[in-house]
Structure formats: structure tokens, C-alpha cells
Design a protein around this motif. Structure first.
Motif, mmCIF file in Angstrom:
data_model
loop_
_atom_site.group_PDB
_atom_site.id
_atom_site.type_symbol
_atom_site.label_atom_id
_atom_site.label_comp_id
_atom_site.label_asym_id
_atom_site.label_seq_id
_atom_site.Cartn_x
_atom_site.Cartn_y
_atom_site.Cartn_z
ATOM 1 N N ALA A 130 0.857 -1.193 0.000
ATOM 2 C CA ALA A 130 0.000 0.000 0.000
ATOM 3 C C ALA A 130 0.887 1.236 0.000
ATOM 4 N N ALA A 131 0.658 2.135 -0.965
ATOM 5 C CA ALA A 131 1.402 3.384 -1.067
ATOM 6 C C ALA A 131 0.469 4.547 -0.734
ATOM 7 N N PHE A 132 0.972 5.473 0.059
ATOM 8 C CA PHE A 132 0.186 6.635 0.482
ATOM 9 C C PHE A 132 0.775 7.863 -0.199
ATOM 10 N N ASP A 133 0.044 8.333 -1.232
ATOM 11 C CA ASP A 133 0.571 9.365 -2.132
ATOM 12 C C ASP A 133 -0.181 10.684 -2.045
ATOM 13 N N GLY A 134 -1.066 10.825 -1.079
ATOM 14 C CA GLY A 134 -1.841 12.058 -0.975
ATOM 15 C C GLY A 134 -3.099 12.058 -1.808
ATOM 16 N N LEU A 176 -0.733 14.603 -6.523
ATOM 17 C CA LEU A 176 -0.120 13.555 -5.725
ATOM 18 C C LEU A 176 1.260 13.997 -5.257
ATOM 19 N N SER A 177 1.613 13.595 -4.069
ATOM 20 C CA SER A 177 2.889 14.004 -3.484
ATOM 21 C C SER A 177 4.041 13.253 -4.146
ATOM 22 N N PRO A 178 5.164 13.928 -4.406
ATOM 23 C CA PRO A 178 6.335 13.207 -4.928
ATOM 24 C C PRO A 178 7.025 12.360 -3.863
ATOM 25 N N PHE A 179 6.735 12.610 -2.591
ATOM 26 C CA PHE A 179 7.302 11.822 -1.501
ATOM 27 C C PHE A 179 6.193 10.957 -0.905
#
Length: 205
Positions: free
Chosen positions: A39-43, A189-192
Motif C-alpha cells: 500500500a502506497a500513500f501518495d496524498g 499527488l505528493s512526490p514523496f
């Protein structure tokens, strides 16, 4: 005359013991296969972007190199114009330094280099909104990662793994709409991005 002397018969020397067959040395190289969930949390979606994850790696006692892949599921990003459906996929190569904490428990520190692909589509548009066809947006990705693997001795190479990574995607997508020639951003979407994963690992060595 006394009895004739018996001739002395020399005894045969003992035969030397046959050398035992050499024991083949255990190989220091092996293979590891992992299947799990990430799971990735990208905003974007509040619950993150979820995906099936697979890794195939060449392992040594202190180092491993792996090919990685993730196939994502679509998440909905609603806004006042439409509902955007976005799925996140990735491919990459990872290199890890492996530290054996105790027998059967390894801690790894490494980097993954690769690319992330966002598949964007939209539906349920508001009145007067014209939607473009589905599109795939790409970004380079680099991620330092920490992994913990536990392989119980009774399971003979089968184990469990958890991972935490911090990803940098310099071309993370910005999604929006054209209003009279002006691009209005609806989802940036956030780059971090933070990523977590867990799964099963199968190792041979």
C-alpha cells in the motif's frame, strides 16, 4: 632331534581405511520468491493505493538483488467535476544488505530503483464536463527500504516478510480540468510517498 622349527609367516599389514566421500560444501547463493500486498500513500485516496506485489531475488549470506513488480487496484478520487479512478503500478530492481539478527530472522537495508505507472480513467462526470480517454502517467521512482523477514526453521525456507519504504517520484501526477484554457488542479499527488508491504517468502540456499 627336537621338533622342526615352524617357519614364521609374516602377517599382512592392515589395509588403510578407505577415505570417506567428501561432503559437498553448501552453496552460498540461493533464490528467494516473495508474494504479498503493498500500500502506497501518495496524498490521493485516503486509504492509499493498494497492489499485489512480487519479488524474485538472488540471495547471499549478506546481500541480495531482486526484481520487483506491483499491480495496483483502482481507487476512486471524487471531486466536484467527476470521479477519477486511479491505479498505481510499478517495476524496479532492488539491492539489499542483509543482517542476520538471530537464526531465521533477517533485517535488510536497501534501495529500489524503477518506475511507477498511474493508470487514470474517469466516470460519473458532472453536466457539461467532457472527459478524456484513459491514460497512463509514468514517473521515475527511487525508494530506500527496510525489510524484516522471519523464516521459522520448521517451515524449511517458507517465511513472512514486512517492509517499510519512503519513495520519491519526481513526476508524480497532477490531475485536473481545462476551464476556458486554464488548467485547474483537482488532485495533486505528493512526490514523496510512504509504502508498506507484507507477504510470504520462499527461499532456497
Amino acid at each position: 632331534a627336537g621338533p622342526a622349527a615352524q617357519p614364521l609367516v609374516p602377517s599382512a599389514p592392515p589395509s588403510p581405511p578407505s577415505p570417506s566421500a567428501p561432503v559437498p560444501a553448501a552453496s552460498s547463493f540461493g533464490w528467494a520468491v516473495e508474494l504479498g500486498w503493498a500500500a502506497a500513500f501518495d496524498g490521493g485516496a485516503s486509504t492509499g493505493q493498494h497492489a499485489l506485489e512480487a519479488r524474485l531475488g538472488l540471495t547471499m549470506p549478506w546481500f541480495s538483488i531482486s526484481a520487483c513488480g506491483r499491480a495496483g487496484f483502482a481507487a476512486e478520487l471524487p471531486d466536484r467535476w467527476a470521479t477519477v479512478e486511479l491505479s498505481r503500478h510499478a517495476v524496479g530492481l532492488a539491492a539489499d544488505v542483509v543482517i542476520e539478527l538471530v537464526d531465521g530472522v533477517d533485517l535488510s537495508f536497501g534501495f529500489e530503483l524503477g518506475a511507477a505507472a498511474y493508470r487514470r480513467s474517469a466516470g460519473n462526470a458532472a453536466s457539461g464536463v467532457s472527459l478524456r480517454s484513459a491514460r497512463t502517467l509514468w514517473s521515475f521512482a527511487v525508494a530506500p527500504e527496510v525489510r524484516l523477514a522471519w523464516r521459522p526453521l520448521a517451515l524449511q525456507g517458507v517465511g513472512f516478510v514486512v517492509s517499510v519504504a519512503a519513495e520519491w517520484l519526481p513526476a508524480a501526477p497532477r490531475l485536473g480540468y481545462d476551464e476556458g484554457g486554464v488548467f485547474v488542479i483537482a488532485h495533486e499527488l505528493s512526490p514523496f510517498q510512504a509504502r508498506i508491504g507484507f507477504g510470504l517468502t520462499f527461499a532456497t540456499r
